[in-house]
Design an enzyme around this catalytic site. Sequence first.
Site, PDB file in Angstrom:
ATOM      1  N   LYS A 181      23.706  81.608  56.245  1.00 24.91           N
ATOM      2  CA  LYS A 181      24.570  81.306  57.583  1.00 24.91           C
ATOM      3  C   LYS A 181      24.832  82.720  58.442  1.00 24.91           C
ATOM      4  O   LYS A 181      24.556  83.586  57.723  1.00 24.91           O
ATOM      5  CB  LYS A 181      25.845  80.544  57.228  1.00 24.91           C
ATOM      6  CG  LYS A 181      25.916  79.038  56.516  1.00 24.91           C
ATOM      7  CD  LYS A 181      24.940  78.276  57.550  1.00 24.91           C
ATOM      8  CE  LYS A 181      24.914  76.670  56.941  1.00 24.91           C
ATOM      9  NZ  LYS A 181      24.210  76.661  55.747  1.00 24.91           N
TER      10      LYS A 181
HETATM   11  C1  LIG Z   1      25.152  70.986  58.793  1.00 26.99           C
HETATM   12  C2  LIG Z   1      25.756  71.493  57.669  1.00 26.99           C
HETATM   13  N1  LIG Z   1      27.034  71.128  57.064  1.00 26.99           N
HETATM   14  C3  LIG Z   1      27.467  71.386  56.041  1.00 26.99           C
HETATM   15  C4  LIG Z   1      26.925  72.250  55.302  1.00 26.99           C
HETATM   16  C5  LIG Z   1      27.475  72.743  53.473  1.00 26.99           C
HETATM   17  O1  LIG Z   1      27.829  73.997  53.618  1.00 26.99           O
HETATM   18  P1  LIG Z   1      27.764  74.642  51.969  1.00 26.99           P
HETATM   19  O2  LIG Z   1      26.380  74.920  51.643  1.00 26.99           O
HETATM   20  O3  LIG Z   1      28.750  75.887  52.542  1.00 26.99           O
HETATM   21  O4  LIG Z   1      28.291  73.530  51.167  1.00 26.99           O
HETATM   22  C6  LIG Z   1      25.406  72.872  55.489  1.00 26.99           C
HETATM   23  C7  LIG Z   1      24.825  73.993  54.863  1.00 26.99           C
HETATM   24  O5  LIG Z   1      23.739  74.433  54.695  1.00 26.99           O
HETATM   25  C8  LIG Z   1      25.103  72.484  56.786  1.00 26.99           C
HETATM   26  O6  LIG Z   1      23.992  73.028  57.039  1.00 26.99           O
END
Ligand SMILES: Cc1ncc(COP(=O)(O)O)c(C=O)c1O
Length: 373
Positions: A181
């Site tokens: 990210k």
């Molecule tokens: C659109 C979206 N929502 C939620 C998430 C979930 O995040 P995390 O990997 O921090 O749990 C991601 C992670 O890649 C994502 O791309």
Amino acid sequence: MQIPNWPVYDHREVELLQEVLASGRWGGHSDFVKRLEAQFAAFTGCAHAVSAMNGTVTLEMALAAAGIGPGDEVIVPAISFVATAMAVSRVGATPVFVDIEPLSFNMDPQRVAAAITPRTKAIIAVHFGAAIADMDRLIPLAAEHGLALIEDAAHAQGSEWRGRRAGSLGLAGSFSFQNSKVMTAGEGGMLTTNDAAFAERAWSIMDQGRQPGGGWFHHYVAGSNYRITGWQAAVLLAQLERLPEQICRRTRNAAMLRAELADVPGLAFQAVPKQQNSNSWYLFLGRVDSPRAGCTRDEFHRALAAQGVPCTPFYPHTLYGNPLYRNGGCRVEPCPVAEACIVDAFWLPHRALLGDESTTREIAAAMRAAFTR
Ligand SMILES: Cc1ncc(COP(=O)(O)O)c(C=O)c1O
């Protein structure tokens, strides 16, 4: 080609990590966590921010704090990372998959309106690749039907819609700080909101059902331990300081790439709506119209990879195409655009936009060459 690596750090992360080390409070009740929450709330223009382990549990916290559970339906786009739908399933509700728009890659508000039933309780609008979903239409739609509008802003730290930052437009914004990210501590998440009671419920779920300011051994709801550590907060404070400059760099390079490739037949880039005045450019997205381009998306992807340009040939299937949802547990609306994107869309990661001018020109040349082979 000198494409920068990701993640990046400098002395600032080291300095802050050493401060955590010396503080003697390394866990979730570290002052660094409070500092991060306050600074991220201010950054998004929200009154409250609640940190958690990752951007999947922040979505679960948002749904639970909005009172969503078994028997409820939540409308989600057919194209996203699986967490958007998985969070809905985890709280016992049913994800309803709707189509996306052909060039924004974001949920189509008309398809959302058509999917609403008496069981619908919420909409999760993903800001895909950091381009904001059409909030001019989704906000009134949610209000008209009394639905909670949750922004999945995992990609969109710093993106703005009519001068308001992602995460401040709906009831709540959910962010991810996972390794890829635009600001990262390897893992991490944040929930933002302007609703004080909602923030308190989310905080309580994150911290073992405690109440803010309440006793350590006093638990009021069935929460869990979703706390981040002081280490993550320290790294994220440094990453947040660096984010505005990186957004400027990516914005400049994205504009240059789009201008250099504007005349390539059959290549279309993600549409950024005119209401969006800042874009953090998590992904540089496009679609290949193979009859006009003279090559398929997969041929284009292979040619780019051979020249050392990082590129992902989109998701291999829609969210409802995952084994998890193939046998039910969801409702699927017609999604012809999402199905088409599986075949013809691609993205470059944001690190490809962090280089200097000559690297950006080299990427543009490689993309052009991949089309004209
Ligand atoms: C659109 C979206 N929502 C939620 C998430 C979930 O995040 P995390 O990997 O921090 O749990 C991601 C992670 O890649 C994502 O791309």
